[in-house]
Motif scaffolding. Structure first.
Motif, short mmCIF file in Angstrom:
data_model
loop_
_atom_site.label_atom_id
_atom_site.label_comp_id
_atom_site.label_asym_id
_atom_site.label_seq_id
_atom_site.Cartn_x
_atom_site.Cartn_y
_atom_site.Cartn_z
N ILE A 75 -4.62 4.54 -2.63
CA ILE A 75 -4.68 5.35 -3.85
C ILE A 75 -5.18 6.76 -3.53
CG2 ILE A 75 -5.89 5.62 -6.05
CD1 ILE A 75 -5.87 2.53 -6.27
N ALA A 76 -6.25 6.84 -2.74
CA ALA A 76 -6.81 8.16 -2.39
C ALA A 76 -5.80 9.00 -1.62
CB ALA A 76 -8.09 7.97 -1.57
N ILE A 77 -5.12 8.38 -0.67
CA ILE A 77 -4.11 9.10 0.12
C ILE A 77 -2.98 9.57 -0.79
CG2 ILE A 77 -2.35 8.82 1.93
CD1 ILE A 77 -4.38 6.91 3.32
N GLY A 78 -2.60 8.75 -1.76
CA GLY A 78 -1.55 9.13 -2.70
C GLY A 78 -1.91 10.36 -3.51
N VAL A 79 -3.17 10.41 -3.96
CA VAL A 79 -3.63 11.57 -4.74
C VAL A 79 -3.53 12.85 -3.93
CG1 VAL A 79 -5.66 12.65 -5.81
CG2 VAL A 79 -5.16 10.23 -6.23
N PHE A 80 -4.07 12.82 -2.72
CA PHE A 80 -4.10 14.04 -1.92
C PHE A 80 -2.73 14.39 -1.35
CE2 PHE A 80 -8.58 12.93 -2.08
CZ PHE A 80 -9.13 14.16 -2.38
N CYS B 37 0.83 -1.21 0.00
CA CYS B 37 0.00 0.00 0.00
C CYS B 37 0.86 1.26 0.00
CB CYS B 37 -0.93 0.00 1.21
SG CYS B 37 -2.31 -1.16 1.08
N LEU B 38 1.95 1.26 0.76
CA LEU B 38 2.85 2.41 0.80
C LEU B 38 3.49 2.64 -0.58
CD1 LEU B 38 4.56 1.84 4.28
CD2 LEU B 38 3.08 3.76 3.65
N LEU B 39 3.86 1.56 -1.25
CA LEU B 39 4.42 1.67 -2.60
C LEU B 39 3.38 2.24 -3.56
CD1 LEU B 39 6.42 -1.69 -2.83
CD2 LEU B 39 7.37 0.61 -2.58
N LEU B 40 2.14 1.80 -3.39
CA LEU B 40 1.05 2.28 -4.25
C LEU B 40 0.79 3.77 -4.00
CD1 LEU B 40 -1.18 1.65 -6.26
CD2 LEU B 40 -2.62 0.88 -4.37
N VAL C 28 -6.80 -1.88 9.10
CA VAL C 28 -5.74 -2.03 8.09
C VAL C 28 -6.11 -1.22 6.85
CG1 VAL C 28 -4.43 -3.65 6.66
CG2 VAL C 28 -5.21 -4.34 8.94
N VAL C 29 -5.15 -0.51 6.32
CA VAL C 29 -5.38 0.30 5.12
C VAL C 29 -5.70 -0.61 3.93
CG1 VAL C 29 -2.93 0.32 4.48
CG2 VAL C 29 -4.42 2.18 3.72
N THR C 30 -6.59 -0.17 3.06
CA THR C 30 -6.94 -0.92 1.85
C THR C 30 -6.25 -0.29 0.64
OG1 THR C 30 -8.88 0.43 1.34
CG2 THR C 30 -9.20 -1.44 2.85
#
Length: 250
Positions: A142-147, A84-87, A135-137
């Motif tokens: 993806i949403a966190i990455g965008v913001f 998830c962190l990589l994503l 746990v993060v999904t």
């Protein structure tokens, strides 16, 4: 003497505002305008290095466990978090790189004020969050990455947007705090590497670095307690007030 006081003010500003959801970049722009000096990119990069060191020490146990899971040691959930962190990072990087050449047009007080209102909006939304997941999904990542990518805009707080999005997506308060800042580590590391070519250190920078590190570590500890006690949204009182003051006097 003015340089010393400027280093102290910039160090405190970076240390406190980097983690609190009130935008460190926005405050650095305002501090530089207050002192009547042009933005010092080398100093900004150096102080972000101090912030990165704070994260590495504060989350050292998590980092060790996540790293070990990559090599087959640890629980499946830890390997899932690594993916998830990589994503998140893969989403953040192109957005930040796309915005980076355009940032100079927004490095002024009025732009900071408008972006602070954006930060305020996300903080207020967390009043309606109902955290439940532990746990993060992939969708959250993806949403966190965008913001997180959009948070390069001065006045848009990275911690405000990433923690708010995690909370609104249903992630627990502690995990929202933890994941948001673990995701900041590759983002800050990449930003530092990208801007190393602009580095030109001066001796007085070290004073600001030390102050950033000490104040930053204490502030990160404080923020964790605030998030856990469901008081994250209260920072909107400050960001709205600051935005109104800026728009009134500029």
């Amino acid at each position: 003497m003015n340089d010393i006081w400027r280093m102290i003010s910039l160090g405190l500003t970076q240390g406190v505002t980097e983690w609190l959801p009130i935008s460190s970049d926005g405050h650095l722009v305002l501090i530089n305008q207050l002192w009547g000096v042009p933005e010092d990119l080398a100093l900004d990069v150096f102080l972000h290095g101090a912030s990165l060191l704070v994260l590495l020490l504060y989350f050292r146990k998590d980092i060790i466990q996540l790293t070990a899971s990559v090599f087959g040691h640890g629980y499946q959930v830890q390997r899932h978090v690594v993916i998830c962190l990589l994503l998140t990072t893969a989403i953040t990087v192109p957005i930040a790189l796309w915005l980076e050449p355009q940032l100079s047009q927004w490095h002024n007080a009025r732009s900071v004020a408008y972006f602070l209102l954006v930060t305020s909006f996300f903080l207020i939304l967390t009043i309606f969050s109902r955290p439940r997941a532990q746990v993060v999904t992939y969708g959250m990542a993806i949403a966190i990455g965008v913001f997180q990518g959009l948070a390069v805009l001065p006045g848009v707080s990275r911690s405000a947007l990433t923690i708010s999005v995690a909370l609104l997506a249903g992630l627990s308060r502690l995990e929202s705090f933890r994941y948001a800042f673990l995701a900041a580590i590759p983002a800050l590391t990449g930003a530092l590497i990208w801007k190393l070519k602009d580095m030109s250190l001066r001796p007085e920078y070290w004073l600001a670095f030390i102050i950033t590190f000490i104040s930053g570590y204490l502030t990160l500890f404080l923020l964790q307690k605030i998030v856990e006690r469901e008081r994250f949204h209260t920072f909107a009182l400050y960001t709205v007030f600051l935005a109104i003051v800026i728009l009134t006097i500029t």
